[in-house]
Write a protein that holds these residues in place. Structure first.
Motif, short mmCIF file in Angstrom:
data_model
loop_
_atom_site.label_atom_id
_atom_site.label_comp_id
_atom_site.label_asym_id
_atom_site.label_seq_id
_atom_site.Cartn_x
_atom_site.Cartn_y
_atom_site.Cartn_z
N ARG A 144 0.82 -1.20 0.00
CA ARG A 144 0.00 0.00 0.00
C ARG A 144 0.87 1.26 0.00
O ARG A 144 1.98 1.27 0.51
N HIS A 145 0.33 2.31 -0.58
CA HIS A 145 1.02 3.60 -0.56
C HIS A 145 0.95 4.17 0.86
O HIS A 145 -0.06 4.02 1.54
N PRO A 146 2.02 4.82 1.33
CA PRO A 146 2.02 5.34 2.71
C PRO A 146 0.89 6.32 3.03
O PRO A 146 0.51 6.48 4.19
N LEU A 147 0.35 6.99 2.01
CA LEU A 147 -0.72 7.96 2.25
C LEU A 147 -2.11 7.40 1.96
O LEU A 147 -3.09 8.15 2.00
N ALA A 148 -2.20 6.10 1.69
CA ALA A 148 -3.49 5.49 1.35
C ALA A 148 -4.27 5.15 2.63
O ALA A 148 -4.56 4.00 2.93
N ARG A 149 -4.62 6.19 3.38
CA ARG A 149 -5.31 6.03 4.65
C ARG A 149 -6.80 6.34 4.57
O ARG A 149 -7.55 6.06 5.49
N GLY A 150 -7.23 6.95 3.47
CA GLY A 150 -8.62 7.35 3.36
C GLY A 150 -8.88 8.64 4.11
O GLY A 150 -7.98 9.26 4.68
N GLY A 151 -10.15 9.05 4.15
CA GLY A 151 -10.51 10.28 4.84
C GLY A 151 -9.84 11.50 4.23
O GLY A 151 -9.84 11.69 3.01
N TRP A 152 -9.22 12.33 5.09
CA TRP A 152 -8.58 13.55 4.63
C TRP A 152 -7.47 13.27 3.63
O TRP A 152 -7.20 14.10 2.74
N PHE A 153 -6.83 12.10 3.71
CA PHE A 153 -5.71 11.77 2.83
C PHE A 153 -6.17 11.49 1.40
O PHE A 153 -5.33 11.33 0.52
N ARG A 154 -7.48 11.42 1.17
CA ARG A 154 -7.96 11.19 -0.19
C ARG A 154 -7.60 12.34 -1.13
O ARG A 154 -7.65 12.19 -2.35
N ARG A 155 -7.27 13.47 -0.57
CA ARG A 155 -6.87 14.59 -1.42
C ARG A 155 -5.52 14.33 -2.08
O ARG A 155 -5.12 15.05 -3.01
N PHE A 156 -4.79 13.33 -1.60
CA PHE A 156 -3.48 12.99 -2.16
C PHE A 156 -3.55 11.75 -3.05
O PHE A 156 -3.13 11.78 -4.19
N VAL A 157 -4.02 10.64 -2.50
CA VAL A 157 -4.15 9.39 -3.26
C VAL A 157 -5.40 8.66 -2.77
O VAL A 157 -5.86 8.88 -1.65
N PRO A 158 -5.96 7.78 -3.60
CA PRO A 158 -7.11 6.99 -3.15
C PRO A 158 -6.74 6.05 -1.99
O PRO A 158 -5.58 5.69 -1.80
N ARG A 159 -7.74 5.65 -1.26
CA ARG A 159 -7.53 4.72 -0.15
C ARG A 159 -7.05 3.36 -0.66
O ARG A 159 -6.40 2.60 0.06
N GLU A 160 -7.33 3.05 -1.91
CA GLU A 160 -6.96 1.76 -2.50
C GLU A 160 -5.71 1.86 -3.38
O GLU A 160 -5.49 1.02 -4.25
N PHE A 161 -4.90 2.87 -3.16
CA PHE A 161 -3.71 3.13 -3.98
C PHE A 161 -2.59 2.17 -3.58
O PHE A 161 -2.28 2.01 -2.40
N VAL A 162 -1.96 1.54 -4.57
CA VAL A 162 -0.98 0.48 -4.32
C VAL A 162 0.25 0.69 -5.20
O VAL A 162 0.14 1.15 -6.35
N LEU A 163 1.43 0.37 -4.66
CA LEU A 163 2.65 0.28 -5.46
C LEU A 163 2.86 -1.18 -5.82
O LEU A 163 2.91 -2.05 -4.94
#
Length: 299
Positions: free
Chosen positions: A200-219
């Motif tokens: 998982r991407h380090p910022l894929a936390r959902g909530g407020w972090f959705r402004r950066f990447v989706p909650r389901e964002f993966v490397l």
């Protein structure tokens, strides 16, 4: 009989402790800031070595990433939980073969890059060719455009997305290492992690972090050989299914019918599941109609 002279006591200056305190204070005042500056400089250079990405390679970009890292995921290998009300509960992938060897070394947040086990130029070229094959098949309804997340490489976009990502982006590849970022159904994220193909991407936390990447964002790790590439294209197919509702099975789509390619039951369930999720607007990510860049640019 003469007496031996008595030893004279050693006299310690009364101000010696204060002298030691002054020297120690002086050393801490000079050495600690210099050491801190050295560590920050080294860390900043490591940030720059990751190359161009979604975050500007500037001191301001570096500071932004350091602040975000405080709240980033501590265990990117922990699968994404699926709420009981989430529909559909199952993803596109049923199983994947176990990835051979240890996981590669991953560094950074934005950009996030693979530091070991990178793709060779020929393997990366083969990956790009397979992605373009998907985009060139009209029935896949895909576009190749400048990545909305990376802004320095190309990605695949859905013409009619049903899952809200940045501008309908499905995935993008990194020319510097061969790895990919993509968005998957949470159940597929679990399959990819447990089989050793990504994290998982380090910022894929959902909530407020959705402004950066989706909650389901993966490397997804870079392919090392043809066998790896076949597995990765299955994962790409799962990403296409999640974002666009098309079942391309990681191929160009030749020989299959429209009924197999767009499964209305899946489309309906995915769309319903996403109705209440935060909108991924181009305004937030600063994306739009950009000039198309080749996936092999800046390699």
């Amino acid at each position: 009989m003469s007496q031996l002279p008595m030893e004279q006591p050693i006299l310690i200056p009364s101000n010696l402790p204060s002298i030691f305190d002054s020297i120690l204070t002086l050393l801490l005042t000079i050495v600690l800031p210099l050491l801190a500056l050295h560590l920050i400089h080294h860390d900043y250079q490591s940030f720059l070595r990751l190359g161009p990405g979604g975050t500007p390679s500037t001191p301001t970009g570096y500071l932004k990433i350091k602040l975000l890292s405080i709240l980033s995921l501590r265990d990117p290998l922990r699968p994404l939980p699926i709420p009981p009300h989430f529909r559909p509960q199952t993803g596109h992938l049923r199983t994947l073969p176990k990835r051979r060897g240890p996981r590669p070394i991953i560094a950074g947040i934005a950009p996030q890059r693979q530091q070991s086990q990178r793709s060779s130029p020929s393997t990366y070229a083969a990956l790009v060719a397979r992605l373009r094959l998907l985009a060139q098949e009209p029935r896949n309804m895909l576009l190749e455009r400048t990545s909305c997340f990376e802004k320095h490489s190309s990605g695949l976009f859905a013409r009619t997305p049903i899952t809200r990502t940045c501008g309908g982006e499905i995935c993008h590849a990194h020319p510097s290492d061969g790895s990919m970022h993509l968005t998957l159904h949470p159940a597929d994220v679990k399959v990819v992690i447990e089989a050793g193909w990504g994290e998982r991407h380090p910022l894929a936390r959902g909530g407020w972090f959705r402004r950066f990447v989706p909650r389901e964002f993966v490397l997804v790790y870079a392919p090392r050989e043809e066998a790896d590439l076949e597995v990765l294209m299955e994962v790409v197919g799962a990403a296409v299914w999640w974002v666009s509702g098309l079942d391309v099975k990681g191929r160009g789509g030749e020989g299959d019918g429209e009924g197999e390619r767009r499964r209305e039951a899946d489309v309906g369930e995915i769309r319903k599941a996403r109705e209440e999720n935060e909108c991924w607007s181009c305004r937030v990510h600063g994306c739009g109609r950009r000039t198309v860049e080749g996936m092999v640019d800046d390699a």
